[in-house]
Design a protein around this motif. Structure first.
Motif, PDB file in Angstrom:
ATOM      1  N   LEU A  33     -10.778 -18.826  -5.044  1.00  0.00           N
ATOM      2  CA  LEU A  33     -11.648 -18.171  -4.075  1.00  0.00           C
ATOM      3  C   LEU A  33     -12.861 -17.556  -4.760  1.00  0.00           C
ATOM      4  N   PRO A  34     -13.938 -17.317  -4.022  1.00  0.00           N
ATOM      5  CA  PRO A  34     -15.144 -16.724  -4.616  1.00  0.00           C
ATOM      6  C   PRO A  34     -14.867 -15.365  -5.258  1.00  0.00           C
ATOM      7  N   VAL A  35     -15.584 -15.098  -6.339  1.00  0.00           N
ATOM      8  CA  VAL A  35     -15.484 -13.789  -6.988  1.00  0.00           C
ATOM      9  C   VAL A  35     -16.653 -12.904  -6.603  1.00  0.00           C
ATOM     10  N   ASP A  36     -17.712 -13.517  -6.031  1.00  0.00           N
ATOM     11  CA  ASP A  36     -18.835 -12.724  -5.534  1.00  0.00           C
ATOM     12  C   ASP A  36     -19.460 -13.426  -4.344  1.00  0.00           C
ATOM     13  N   MET A  37     -20.212 -12.661  -3.572  1.00  0.00           N
ATOM     14  CA  MET A  37     -20.812 -13.174  -2.347  1.00  0.00           C
ATOM     15  C   MET A  37     -22.278 -12.745  -2.284  1.00  0.00           C
ATOM     16  N   ALA A  38     -23.053 -13.498  -1.499  1.00  0.00           N
ATOM     17  CA  ALA A  38     -24.480 -13.209  -1.354  1.00  0.00           C
ATOM     18  C   ALA A  38     -24.792 -12.792   0.075  1.00  0.00           C
ATOM     19  N   TYR A  39     -25.761 -11.896   0.212  1.00  0.00           N
ATOM     20  CA  TYR A  39     -26.170 -11.413   1.532  1.00  0.00           C
ATOM     21  C   TYR A  39     -27.669 -11.127   1.504  1.00  0.00           C
ATOM     22  N   GLU A  40     -28.236 -10.858   2.660  1.00  0.00           N
ATOM     23  CA  GLU A  40     -29.667 -10.558   2.751  1.00  0.00           C
ATOM     24  C   GLU A  40     -29.882  -9.067   2.608  1.00  0.00           C
ATOM     25  N   ASN A  69      -5.250 -17.870  13.205  1.00  0.00           N
ATOM     26  CA  ASN A  69      -4.744 -18.571  12.022  1.00  0.00           C
ATOM     27  C   ASN A  69      -4.222 -17.668  10.915  1.00  0.00           C
ATOM     28  N   GLU A  70      -4.117 -16.368  11.175  1.00  0.00           N
ATOM     29  CA  GLU A  70      -3.738 -15.422  10.119  1.00  0.00           C
ATOM     30  C   GLU A  70      -2.425 -15.809   9.449  1.00  0.00           C
ATOM     31  N   ASP A  71      -1.394 -16.061  10.228  1.00  0.00           N
ATOM     32  CA  ASP A  71      -0.084 -16.375   9.655  1.00  0.00           C
ATOM     33  C   ASP A  71      -0.152 -17.639   8.795  1.00  0.00           C
ATOM     34  N   THR A  72      -0.904 -18.628   9.274  1.00  0.00           N
ATOM     35  CA  THR A  72      -1.020 -19.879   8.530  1.00  0.00           C
ATOM     36  C   THR A  72      -1.786 -19.679   7.229  1.00  0.00           C
ATOM     37  N   ILE A  73      -2.852 -18.877   7.280  1.00  0.00           N
ATOM     38  CA  ILE A  73      -3.629 -18.610   6.063  1.00  0.00           C
ATOM     39  C   ILE A  73      -2.783 -17.896   5.022  1.00  0.00           C
ATOM     40  N   VAL A  74      -2.020 -16.912   5.473  1.00  0.00           N
ATOM     41  CA  VAL A  74      -1.134 -16.193   4.549  1.00  0.00           C
ATOM     42  C   VAL A  74      -0.118 -17.150   3.942  1.00  0.00           C
ATOM     43  N   ARG A  75       0.412 -18.047   4.771  1.00  0.00           N
ATOM     44  CA  ARG A  75       1.383 -19.024   4.256  1.00  0.00           C
ATOM     45  C   ARG A  75       0.725 -19.979   3.269  1.00  0.00           C
ATOM     46  N   MET A  76      -0.518 -20.379   3.539  1.00  0.00           N
ATOM     47  CA  MET A  76      -1.237 -21.267   2.626  1.00  0.00           C
ATOM     48  C   MET A  76      -1.454 -20.596   1.272  1.00  0.00           C
ATOM     49  N   LEU A  77      -1.794 -19.324   1.288  1.00  0.00           N
ATOM     50  CA  LEU A  77      -1.990 -18.605   0.040  1.00  0.00           C
ATOM     51  C   LEU A  77      -0.687 -18.523  -0.749  1.00  0.00           C
ATOM     52  N   GLU A  78       0.419 -18.368  -0.060  1.00  0.00           N
ATOM     53  CA  GLU A  78       1.715 -18.311  -0.737  1.00  0.00           C
ATOM     54  C   GLU A  78       2.126 -19.682  -1.263  1.00  0.00           C
ATOM     55  N   ALA A 104      -7.428 -12.253   4.135  1.00  0.00           N
ATOM     56  CA  ALA A 104      -5.964 -12.274   4.126  1.00  0.00           C
ATOM     57  C   ALA A 104      -5.403 -11.631   2.871  1.00  0.00           C
ATOM     58  N   GLN A 105      -6.209 -11.612   1.811  1.00  0.00           N
ATOM     59  CA  GLN A 105      -5.794 -10.954   0.566  1.00  0.00           C
ATOM     60  C   GLN A 105      -6.072  -9.457   0.583  1.00  0.00           C
ATOM     61  N   GLY A 106      -6.690  -8.978   1.652  1.00  0.00           N
ATOM     62  CA  GLY A 106      -6.933  -7.551   1.786  1.00  0.00           C
ATOM     63  C   GLY A 106      -8.344  -7.110   1.486  1.00  0.00           C
ATOM     64  N   HIS A 107      -9.234  -8.036   1.239  1.00  0.00           N
ATOM     65  CA  HIS A 107     -10.630  -7.669   0.981  1.00  0.00           C
ATOM     66  C   HIS A 107     -11.370  -7.428   2.298  1.00  0.00           C
ATOM     67  N   PRO A 108     -12.294  -6.447   2.327  1.00  0.00           N
ATOM     68  CA  PRO A 108     -12.996  -6.101   3.581  1.00  0.00           C
ATOM     69  C   PRO A 108     -14.172  -7.030   3.885  1.00  0.00           C
ATOM     70  N   LEU A 109     -13.914  -8.312   3.996  1.00  0.00           N
ATOM     71  CA  LEU A 109     -14.928  -9.270   4.432  1.00  0.00           C
ATOM     72  C   LEU A 109     -14.247 -10.361   5.238  1.00  0.00           C
ATOM     73  N   GLY A 110     -15.048 -11.194   5.898  1.00  0.00           N
ATOM     74  CA  GLY A 110     -14.474 -12.166   6.811  1.00  0.00           C
ATOM     75  C   GLY A 110     -14.309 -11.584   8.203  1.00  0.00           C
ATOM     76  N   TYR A 111     -15.187 -10.618   8.550  1.00  0.00           N
ATOM     77  CA  TYR A 111     -15.186  -9.998   9.870  1.00  0.00           C
ATOM     78  C   TYR A 111     -16.508 -10.307  10.569  1.00  0.00           C
ATOM     79  N   ASP A 112     -16.470 -10.377  11.886  1.00  0.00           N
ATOM     80  CA  ASP A 112     -17.711 -10.583  12.630  1.00  0.00           C
ATOM     81  C   ASP A 112     -18.643  -9.397  12.448  1.00  0.00           C
ATOM     82  N   VAL A 113     -19.931  -9.722  12.261  1.00  0.00           N
ATOM     83  CA  VAL A 113     -20.950  -8.696  12.080  1.00  0.00           C
ATOM     84  C   VAL A 113     -22.064  -8.959  13.080  1.00  0.00           C
TER      85      VAL A 113
END
Length: 402
Positions: A272-279, A255-264, A233-242
């Protein structure tokens, strides 16, 4: 406390006790777990106080592979209680009633799976459940009803809500302690910082928790699927189905509208996390800063990164109270347990009031050698824990209160 407990119950009576022994079943074998040891304390107290005890519990749902008899449960429970526990392959028929009437002080009997009874499962009002043959057949054979099944208290089933309508009803020790701990964040006053670590796979859980507890919690530390959806919701390219995963896109669209409202609305309370882990290609854990996630690659992130744990830990250590709901990553795989275990270790090392719960999260404590005694309360509840955190009604608790 708005319900009666075992402290209010006179010794030596005949009691019908509802436990939640619902457990994983592997190759037909019921797996021992924390629920048995917790409920065993209630049963042991009743035995020591010369009660004649009949136990009701459920296992699985009709049609499921884990829908099995409670015969194995009785044996496992006996090991934990350190006392003989009998079993009857009947719930309220002639065989069950004969076995119940033969009980003497100190005896324990497990009745067959309540969900094998037609009267049990439909979600209906307590007064409707009280009129079922199930309740009407069993109730006259006991002096009191004890509900110890907090983790099933969100279900309006006969064994949970019907008996308190027609009998004196009391909370067992698990019900009592779970209720006190899980409502503490909403009902207790803390002088210092209150922090909530929220993970798991359901965005709606996080949204509901924030909506209900936003004025009580100073910091929400996010992980799991929810964290990625908030980052999206903040514009980062993650949180998509892979690939074959179906955890993100449908939830985000709903829930997009609600998430944006929660952030506001709660932006200054959300971390929120500053880094993420993957395989990585070699199968090992790799980490990447959120700011460096490429837009043209599909990466399945399975945990928060080490830097995130380092940022979350000081917040936890400065808190007077910390509540954990849900895992921060796929902790069942050791390589991706860093986030969940890292925050658990920080909580364990902190002199704060702490409650850990939500689904299977508490399993990580045993899996990774942490000491349960380092936490004020480790909940064995899943759905009921979430409902308590979001202010939703728990019909099993309300039945005791009424």
């Amino acid at each position: 406390m708005t319900f009666q407990t075992l402290d209010d119950l006179e010794d030596g009576q005949r009691v019908l006790v509802r436990l939640d022994l619902n457990s994983p079943v592997e190759d037909g074998e019921v797996q021992d777990n924390r629920r048995f040891s917790r409920h065993a304390k209630t049963i042991r107290e009743l035995v020591d106080r010369d009660f004649a005890v009949a136990v009701m519990a459920h296992q699985g749902r009709p049609g499921g592979e884990d829908f099995v008899s409670l015969e194995q449960h009785a044996r496992i429970l006996a090991d934990h209680v350190g006392h003989a526990v009998d079993f009857v392959a009947d719930t309220y028929g002639e065989d069950a009633l004969t076995a119940i009437d033969a009980l003497e002080g100190g005896d324990v009997l497990v009745l067959e799976n309540t969900r094998m009874c037609d009267d049990e499962l439909p979600e209906e009002a307590p007064d409707v459940k009280a009129e079922t043959e199930f309740v009407q057949a069993l109730a006259p054979h006991f002096d009191a009803y004890v509900n110890d099944a907090y983790s099933a208290a969100h279900r309006s089933h006969a064994s949970l809500v019907g008996f308190p309508v027609v009998m004196d009803a009391y909370a067992g020790r698990v019900m009592e302690t779970e209720y006190e701990a899980n409502t503490a964040i909403a009902e207790r006053e803390f002088d210092g910082q209150v922090t909530m670590v929220v993970g798991g796979t359901k965005a709606t859980d996080v949204i509901d928790v924030m909506s209900h507890l936003g004025e009580k919690v100073d910091d929400f530390l996010l992980g799991g699927v929810a964290a990625q959806l908030f980052l999206r919701a903040q514009g980062h390219p993650l949180g998509y189905d892979v690939g074959d995963a179906a955890l993100f896109d449908e939830q985000y669209e709903a829930n997009e509208d609600t998430i944006v409202r929660m952030l506001e609305e709660y932006g200054d309370q959300i971390t929120l996390p500053v880094d993420m882990a993957y395989e990585g290609e070699d199968g090992h854990r790799e980490e990447m800063a959120v700011e460096d996630v490429p837009e043209d690659e599909d990466i399945a992130f399975l945990d928060v990164g080490s830097e995130t744990v380092m940022e979350y830990s000081p917040v936890i250590r400065e808190s007077e109270a910390v509540f954990l709901k849900g895992a921060l990553g796929v902790f069942e795989v050791e390589a991706f347990s860093v986030g969940t275990v890292g925050v658990l270790e920080a909580i364990a090392d902190t002199d704060c009031f702490s409650v850990v719960g939500g689904g299977d999260t508490s399993r990580a404590i045993g899996m990774y050698g942490l000491d349960e005694a380092d936490f004020d309360h480790v909940s064995i509840a899943g759905g009921a824990y979430i409902r308590a955190l979001t202010g939703a009604d728990l019909v099993g608790v309300e039945a005791l209160q009424q």
